[in-house]
Write a protein that holds these residues in place. Structure first.
Motif, PDB file in Angstrom:
ATOM      1  N   GLU A   1      53.156  44.161  41.019  1.00  0.00           N
ATOM      2  CA  GLU A   1      52.484  45.194  41.804  1.00  0.00           C
ATOM      3  C   GLU A   1      51.016  44.866  41.954  1.00  0.00           C
ATOM      4  OE1 GLU A   1      52.773  48.908  39.765  1.00  0.00           O
ATOM      5  OE2 GLU A   1      51.572  48.268  38.045  1.00  0.00           O
ATOM      6  N   MET A   2      50.437  45.292  43.065  1.00  0.00           N
ATOM      7  CA  MET A   2      49.009  45.136  43.277  1.00  0.00           C
ATOM      8  C   MET A   2      48.278  46.256  42.559  1.00  0.00           C
ATOM      9  SD  MET A   2      49.094  42.447  45.128  1.00  0.00           S
ATOM     10  CE  MET A   2      47.313  42.352  45.365  1.00  0.00           C
ATOM     11  N   THR A   3      47.073  45.967  42.056  1.00  0.00           N
ATOM     12  CA  THR A   3      46.256  47.001  41.427  1.00  0.00           C
ATOM     13  C   THR A   3      44.994  47.215  42.272  1.00  0.00           C
ATOM     14  OG1 THR A   3      45.264  45.358  39.909  1.00  0.00           O
ATOM     15  CG2 THR A   3      47.222  46.545  39.146  1.00  0.00           C
ATOM     16  N   THR A   4      43.835  46.841  41.774  1.00  0.00           N
ATOM     17  CA  THR A   4      42.601  47.023  42.540  1.00  0.00           C
ATOM     18  C   THR A   4      41.747  45.763  42.449  1.00  0.00           C
ATOM     19  OG1 THR A   4      41.523  48.015  40.602  1.00  0.00           O
ATOM     20  CG2 THR A   4      42.546  49.517  42.192  1.00  0.00           C
ATOM     21  N   TYR A   5      40.755  45.682  43.343  1.00  0.00           N
ATOM     22  CA  TYR A   5      39.793  44.573  43.357  1.00  0.00           C
ATOM     23  C   TYR A   5      40.476  43.207  43.417  1.00  0.00           C
ATOM     24  CZ  TYR A   5      36.178  47.974  42.103  1.00  0.00           C
ATOM     25  OH  TYR A   5      35.311  49.040  42.094  1.00  0.00           O
ATOM     26  N   GLY A   6      41.616  43.108  44.084  1.00  0.00           N
ATOM     27  CA  GLY A   6      42.293  41.832  44.232  1.00  0.00           C
ATOM     28  C   GLY A   6      43.136  41.421  43.049  1.00  0.00           C
ATOM     29  N   PHE A   7      43.244  42.279  42.042  1.00  0.00           N
ATOM     30  CA  PHE A   7      44.079  41.986  40.881  1.00  0.00           C
ATOM     31  C   PHE A   7      45.502  42.494  41.116  1.00  0.00           C
ATOM     32  CE2 PHE A   7      39.899  41.753  38.853  1.00  0.00           C
ATOM     33  CZ  PHE A   7      40.059  40.671  37.991  1.00  0.00           C
ATOM     34  N   SER A   8      46.435  41.903  40.381  1.00  0.00           N
ATOM     35  CA  SER A   8      47.830  42.340  40.389  1.00  0.00           C
ATOM     36  C   SER A   8      48.409  42.061  39.009  1.00  0.00           C
ATOM     37  CB  SER A   8      48.610  41.607  41.475  1.00  0.00           C
ATOM     38  OG  SER A   8      48.508  40.199  41.304  1.00  0.00           O
ATOM     39  N   ARG A   9      49.654  42.514  38.807  1.00  0.00           N
ATOM     40  CA  ARG A   9      50.265  42.303  37.507  1.00  0.00           C
ATOM     41  C   ARG A   9      51.787  42.396  37.627  1.00  0.00           C
ATOM     42  NH1 ARG A   9      48.156  48.003  34.894  1.00  0.00           N
ATOM     43  NH2 ARG A   9      49.354  49.405  36.238  1.00  0.00           N
ATOM     44  N   ASP A  10      52.449  41.795  36.649  1.00  0.00           N
ATOM     45  CA  ASP A  10      53.872  42.033  36.456  1.00  0.00           C
ATOM     46  C   ASP A  10      54.075  42.356  34.979  1.00  0.00           C
ATOM     47  OD1 ASP A  10      53.841  39.600  35.066  1.00  0.00           O
ATOM     48  OD2 ASP A  10      54.811  38.482  36.668  1.00  0.00           O
ATOM     49  N   LYS A  11      55.290  42.303  34.495  1.00  0.00           N
ATOM     50  CA  LYS A  11      55.555  42.719  33.119  1.00  0.00           C
ATOM     51  C   LYS A  11      54.926  41.806  32.082  1.00  0.00           C
ATOM     52  CE  LYS A  11      59.980  40.246  32.919  1.00  0.00           C
ATOM     53  NZ  LYS A  11      61.442  40.369  32.707  1.00  0.00           N
ATOM     54  N   GLU A  12      54.536  40.586  32.487  1.00  0.00           N
ATOM     55  CA  GLU A  12      54.005  39.635  31.509  1.00  0.00           C
ATOM     56  C   GLU A  12      52.610  39.136  31.803  1.00  0.00           C
ATOM     57  OE1 GLU A  12      56.712  36.417  30.980  1.00  0.00           O
ATOM     58  OE2 GLU A  12      58.279  37.658  30.082  1.00  0.00           O
ATOM     59  N   HIS A  13      52.143  39.238  33.055  1.00  0.00           N
ATOM     60  CA  HIS A  13      50.883  38.596  33.434  1.00  0.00           C
ATOM     61  C   HIS A  13      49.981  39.528  34.232  1.00  0.00           C
ATOM     62  CE1 HIS A  13      53.869  35.173  33.303  1.00  0.00           C
ATOM     63  NE2 HIS A  13      52.938  34.731  32.461  1.00  0.00           N
ATOM     64  N   VAL A  14      48.687  39.189  34.204  1.00  0.00           N
ATOM     65  CA  VAL A  14      47.697  39.735  35.130  1.00  0.00           C
ATOM     66  C   VAL A  14      47.271  38.592  36.038  1.00  0.00           C
ATOM     67  CG1 VAL A  14      45.390  40.742  35.372  1.00  0.00           C
ATOM     68  CG2 VAL A  14      46.905  41.499  33.513  1.00  0.00           C
ATOM     69  N   PHE A  15      47.104  38.883  37.328  1.00  0.00           N
ATOM     70  CA  PHE A  15      46.711  37.865  38.295  1.00  0.00           C
ATOM     71  C   PHE A  15      45.407  38.279  38.970  1.00  0.00           C
ATOM     72  CE2 PHE A  15      51.287  37.930  37.944  1.00  0.00           C
ATOM     73  CZ  PHE A  15      51.651  36.582  37.877  1.00  0.00           C
ATOM     74  N   ASP A  16      44.519  37.308  39.123  1.00  0.00           N
ATOM     75  CA  ASP A  16      43.317  37.487  39.935  1.00  0.00           C
ATOM     76  C   ASP A  16      43.548  36.664  41.194  1.00  0.00           C
ATOM     77  OD1 ASP A  16      40.823  37.958  40.972  1.00  0.00           O
ATOM     78  OD2 ASP A  16      39.796  36.548  39.663  1.00  0.00           O
ATOM     79  N   GLY A  17      43.883  37.318  42.283  1.00  0.00           N
ATOM     80  CA  GLY A  17      44.353  36.570  43.442  1.00  0.00           C
ATOM     81  C   GLY A  17      45.652  35.866  43.070  1.00  0.00           C
ATOM     82  N   PRO A  18      45.784  34.584  43.374  1.00  0.00           N
ATOM     83  CA  PRO A  18      47.019  33.873  43.027  1.00  0.00           C
ATOM     84  C   PRO A  18      47.033  33.287  41.617  1.00  0.00           C
ATOM     85  CG  PRO A  18      45.646  32.471  44.391  1.00  0.00           C
ATOM     86  CD  PRO A  18      44.928  33.798  44.281  1.00  0.00           C
ATOM     87  N   GLN A  19      45.942  33.459  40.868  1.00  0.00           N
ATOM     88  CA  GLN A  19      45.815  32.796  39.574  1.00  0.00           C
ATOM     89  C   GLN A  19      46.122  33.757  38.414  1.00  0.00           C
ATOM     90  OE1 GLN A  19      45.273  29.512  39.542  1.00  0.00           O
ATOM     91  NE2 GLN A  19      45.140  29.612  41.783  1.00  0.00           N
ATOM     92  N   ILE A  20      46.843  33.246  37.413  1.00  0.00           N
ATOM     93  CA  ILE A  20      47.098  34.013  36.199  1.00  0.00           C
ATOM     94  C   ILE A  20      45.808  34.145  35.389  1.00  0.00           C
ATOM     95  CG2 ILE A  20      48.282  33.991  33.964  1.00  0.00           C
ATOM     96  CD1 ILE A  20      50.649  32.643  35.316  1.00  0.00           C
ATOM     97  N   VAL A  21      45.527  35.359  34.925  1.00  0.00           N
ATOM     98  CA  VAL A  21      44.405  35.579  34.008  1.00  0.00           C
ATOM     99  C   VAL A  21      44.947  35.336  32.602  1.00  0.00           C
ATOM    100  CG1 VAL A  21      42.669  37.207  33.183  1.00  0.00           C
ATOM    101  CG2 VAL A  21      43.426  37.288  35.584  1.00  0.00           C
ATOM    102  N   GLU A  22      44.632  34.189  32.076  1.00  0.00           N
ATOM    103  CA  GLU A  22      45.216  33.769  30.806  1.00  0.00           C
ATOM    104  C   GLU A  22      44.860  34.745  29.684  1.00  0.00           C
ATOM    105  OE1 GLU A  22      47.369  31.492  30.407  1.00  0.00           O
ATOM    106  OE2 GLU A  22      47.245  30.474  32.351  1.00  0.00           O
ATOM    107  N   GLY A  23      45.905  35.197  28.972  1.00  0.00           N
ATOM    108  CA  GLY A  23      45.708  36.052  27.815  1.00  0.00           C
ATOM    109  C   GLY A  23      45.558  37.518  28.091  1.00  0.00           C
ATOM    110  N   ALA A  24      45.455  37.909  29.383  1.00  0.00           N
ATOM    111  CA  ALA A  24      45.243  39.326  29.700  1.00  0.00           C
ATOM    112  C   ALA A  24      46.524  40.129  29.459  1.00  0.00           C
ATOM    113  CB  ALA A  24      44.792  39.473  31.144  1.00  0.00           C
ATOM    114  N   ASP A  25      46.349  41.328  28.967  1.00  0.00           N
ATOM    115  CA  ASP A  25      47.467  42.222  28.661  1.00  0.00           C
ATOM    116  C   ASP A  25      47.744  43.122  29.861  1.00  0.00           C
ATOM    117  OD1 ASP A  25      49.394  43.704  27.111  1.00  0.00           O
ATOM    118  OD2 ASP A  25      47.878  45.287  26.989  1.00  0.00           O
TER     119      ASP A  25
END
Length: 237
Positions: free
Chosen positions: A191-215
């Motif tokens: 799902e999309m969140t705000t400010y270009g971030f998104s997430r699924d059950k395991e990851h946070v994404f900044d645009g197309p990139q995984i935000v390593e370690g983010a909960d």
């Protein structure tokens, strides 16, 4: 000429006509005139020798031109396309094979005739009853999904849907940003969140990139490329 319209858009001297202070290099001043649509100037002008495109161009050249086929029937289709009874134009390119009689715009990005769908000066796919615009830059010919002029061969058309943020889409197997697959994203929970971030059950994404370690459960975006979760704050490049 149309003196009032030219006085608002153009200036001229004995040698040339200028658009936004750029010389147009008009071939024949006597036959030169801007081409309007619904009474508004729409990036096009003509004389008996050339079609002139006045506006943004991929080569970053404000003015380009190509030889005109028929002066009397030349008309603008939209800000990017024009036609006469002989051929169709995209900026200074002639669309080889395009039918001027049936040619029309589909939306801001695409156009078609009775046989083909065009993105800029590229034939994307055949036009048929199965064709439809999914959303803005995503289209389908009934078999494949396309983004701009690129075919997404692995996309599942039956489950493909565009998300509320432009350029983002998903099907039952993958998440897409424009024509690229977002590696590691789970489409079922994405799902999309705000400010270009998104997430699924395991990851946070900044645009197309995984935000390593983010909960993903506790992550909150605090700005573009900035956020925090229960463990730390993130400031990304």
């Amino acid at each position: 000429m149309q003196p009032l319209l030219l006085s608002m858009i153009h200036t001229e001297d004995k040698n040339d006509i200028y658009w936004c202070d750029e010389p147009i290099h008009v071939s024949d001043k006597a036959s030169f005139k801007p081409v309007t649509k619904d009474g508004e100037l729409d990036h096009w002008a003509k004389d008996k020798e050339y079609v002139y495109y006045l506006g943004y161009h991929p080569r970053n050249t404000p003015i380009v031109r190509t030889h005109i086929a028929d002066y009397d029937t030349f008309e603008t289709v939209n800000a990017d396309y024009a036609r006469d009874k002989v051929q169709v134009y995209f900026h200074d390119t002639i669309l080889v094979g395009a039918d001027p009689t049936s040619f029309r715009e589909l939306n801001f990005y695409y156009a078609r005739d009775d046989k083909h769908v065009f993105y800029e000066d590229i034939i994307v796919c055949n036009f048929s009853r199965s064709f439809r615009v999914i959303d803005k830059k995503y289209i389908t010919d009934g078999t494949y999904v396309y983004y701009e002029a690129d075919k997404l061969e692995i996309a599942d058309l039956a489950t493909f849907n565009v998300m509320c943020y432009q350029g983002w889409a998903k099907d039952k197997n993958r998440v897409y940003y424009e024509k690229s697959v977002i590696q590691g994203a789970d489409p079922m929970t994405f799902e999309m969140t705000t400010y270009g971030f998104s997430r699924d059950k395991e990851h946070v994404f900044d645009g197309p990139q995984i935000v390593e370690g983010a909960d993903p459960e506790t992550f909150i975006a605090t700005g573009f490329h900035k956020g925090e979760d229960k463990y730390r704050k993130y400031e990304l490049k």
